[in-house]
Design a protein around this motif. Structure first.
Motif, PDB file in Angstrom:
ATOM      1  N   LYS A  80       0.224  -3.986  -7.030  1.00 57.88           N
ATOM      2  CA  LYS A  80      -0.630  -5.288  -7.557  1.00 57.88           C
ATOM      3  C   LYS A  80       0.031  -6.076  -6.072  1.00 57.88           C
ATOM      4  N   THR A  81       1.676  -6.147  -5.249  1.00 58.19           N
ATOM      5  CA  THR A  81       1.884  -5.957  -4.469  1.00 58.19           C
ATOM      6  C   THR A  81       1.227  -7.055  -2.949  1.00 58.19           C
ATOM      7  N   ASP A  82      -0.448  -6.235  -3.246  1.00 53.68           N
ATOM      8  CA  ASP A  82      -0.932  -5.912  -1.778  1.00 53.68           C
ATOM      9  C   ASP A  82      -1.808  -7.126  -1.902  1.00 53.68           C
ATOM     10  N   VAL A  83      -2.138  -7.204  -3.043  1.00 52.25           N
ATOM     11  CA  VAL A  83      -3.194  -8.066  -3.729  1.00 52.25           C
ATOM     12  C   VAL A  83      -2.796  -9.928  -3.365  1.00 52.25           C
ATOM     13  N   GLN A  84      -3.473 -10.775  -3.313  1.00 51.10           N
ATOM     14  CA  GLN A  84      -2.864 -12.261  -3.077  1.00 51.10           C
ATOM     15  C   GLN A  84      -2.574 -12.438  -4.135  1.00 51.10           C
ATOM     16  N   SER A  88      -2.922 -15.455  -6.046  1.00 47.85           N
ATOM     17  CA  SER A  88      -4.488 -15.702  -6.910  1.00 47.85           C
ATOM     18  C   SER A  88      -5.243 -14.431  -7.156  1.00 47.85           C
ATOM     19  N   LYS A  89      -4.750 -13.358  -7.283  1.00 48.95           N
ATOM     20  CA  LYS A  89      -5.621 -12.308  -7.360  1.00 48.95           C
ATOM     21  C   LYS A  89      -5.072 -11.827  -8.384  1.00 48.95           C
ATOM     22  N   HIS A  90      -3.182 -11.357  -8.621  1.00 50.48           N
ATOM     23  CA  HIS A  90      -2.920 -10.564  -9.418  1.00 50.48           C
ATOM     24  C   HIS A  90      -3.831 -10.324 -10.677  1.00 50.48           C
ATOM     25  N   ASN A  91      -4.320 -11.239 -11.410  1.00 52.40           N
ATOM     26  CA  ASN A  91      -4.706 -10.958 -13.248  1.00 52.40           C
ATOM     27  C   ASN A  91      -6.448 -10.565 -12.492  1.00 52.40           C
ATOM     28  N   LEU A  92      -7.018 -10.471 -11.981  1.00 51.66           N
ATOM     29  CA  LEU A  92      -8.140  -9.821 -11.426  1.00 51.66           C
ATOM     30  C   LEU A  92      -7.809  -8.488 -11.445  1.00 51.66           C
ATOM     31  N   PHE A  93      -6.789  -8.138 -10.648  1.00 55.88           N
ATOM     32  CA  PHE A  93      -6.362  -6.471  -9.948  1.00 55.88           C
ATOM     33  C   PHE A  93      -5.543  -6.062 -11.663  1.00 55.88           C
ATOM     34  N   ASP A  94      -4.972  -6.944 -12.792  1.00 52.07           N
ATOM     35  CA  ASP A  94      -4.843  -6.037 -13.427  1.00 52.07           C
ATOM     36  C   ASP A  94      -5.831  -5.685 -14.344  1.00 52.07           C
ATOM     37  N   GLN A  95      -7.553  -6.448 -14.556  1.00 48.14           N
ATOM     38  CA  GLN A  95      -8.324  -6.480 -15.370  1.00 48.14           C
ATOM     39  C   GLN A  95      -8.713  -4.995 -14.888  1.00 48.14           C
ATOM     40  N   MET A 145       0.791  -0.957   0.232  1.00 49.34           N
ATOM     41  CA  MET A 145      -0.270  -0.370  -0.208  1.00 49.34           C
ATOM     42  C   MET A 145       0.947   1.255  -0.320  1.00 49.34           C
ATOM     43  N   ASN A 146       0.567   2.212  -0.913  1.00 49.89           N
ATOM     44  CA  ASN A 146       1.704   3.639  -1.053  1.00 49.89           C
ATOM     45  C   ASN A 146       0.725   4.406  -0.839  1.00 49.89           C
ATOM     46  N   LEU A 147       0.241   4.426   0.804  1.00 51.01           N
ATOM     47  CA  LEU A 147      -0.549   5.645   0.177  1.00 51.01           C
ATOM     48  C   LEU A 147      -0.464   6.691   0.370  1.00 51.01           C
ATOM     49  N   GLY A 148       0.891   7.778   1.050  1.00 54.02           N
ATOM     50  CA  GLY A 148       1.607   8.685   0.778  1.00 54.02           C
ATOM     51  C   GLY A 148       1.613   8.696  -1.123  1.00 54.02           C
ATOM     52  N   ASN A 149       1.948   8.634  -2.006  1.00 52.19           N
ATOM     53  CA  ASN A 149       2.281   8.511  -3.055  1.00 52.19           C
ATOM     54  C   ASN A 149       0.432   8.470  -4.053  1.00 52.19           C
ATOM     55  N   ALA A 150      -0.561   8.275  -3.545  1.00 57.32           N
ATOM     56  CA  ALA A 150      -1.976   8.170  -3.585  1.00 57.32           C
ATOM     57  C   ALA A 150      -1.881  10.120  -3.416  1.00 57.32           C
ATOM     58  N   LEU A 151      -1.745  10.365  -2.078  1.00 52.97           N
ATOM     59  CA  LEU A 151      -1.682  11.124  -1.494  1.00 52.97           C
ATOM     60  C   LEU A 151      -1.126  12.725  -2.048  1.00 52.97           C
TER      61      LEU A 151
END
Length: 98
Positions: A68-72, A74-81, A1-7
């Motif tokens: 992406k590294t915050d997501v399991q 097995s869910k990387h493909n879904l995250f990419d979509q 999670m990169n909250l600082g970058n998002a802010l």
């Protein structure tokens, strides 16, 4: 999670300075800088204040900070979509709330 970058991304999109944001959020500019650099993790109360200043829902900020590294694995493909679609929706939200 990169909250600082998002802010930082939201602040740039809103064309605001750290000084202006920190005054409105009632935090120091130094603290905001440390958060944006990722050197400090803000409390939920500070995140709420910053979201109020930026006029965005917390969930939008959390999404922008999710990597992406915050997501399991097995869910990387879904995250990419989902990432391009969700990023587009959040960008639209930021544009309409200027």
């Amino acid at each position: 999670m990169n909250l600082g970058n998002a802010l930082q991304k939201v602040r740039f999109e809103k064309k605001m300075t750290q000084t202006a944001v920190s005054k409105k959020a009632k935090i120091t500019q130094t603290y905001l800088s440390l958060i944006e650099k990722g050197d400090k993790i803000p409390s939920s109360a500070v995140v709420k204040k910053l979201c109020k200043v930026y006029d965005i829902p917390e969930v939008a900020l959390v999404w922008l900070g999710t990597e992406k590294t915050d997501v399991q694995k097995s869910k990387h493909n879904l995250f990419d979509q989902l990432k391009p679609v969700m990023d587009s929706l959040v960008a639209e939200l930021l544009i309409t709330k200027k």
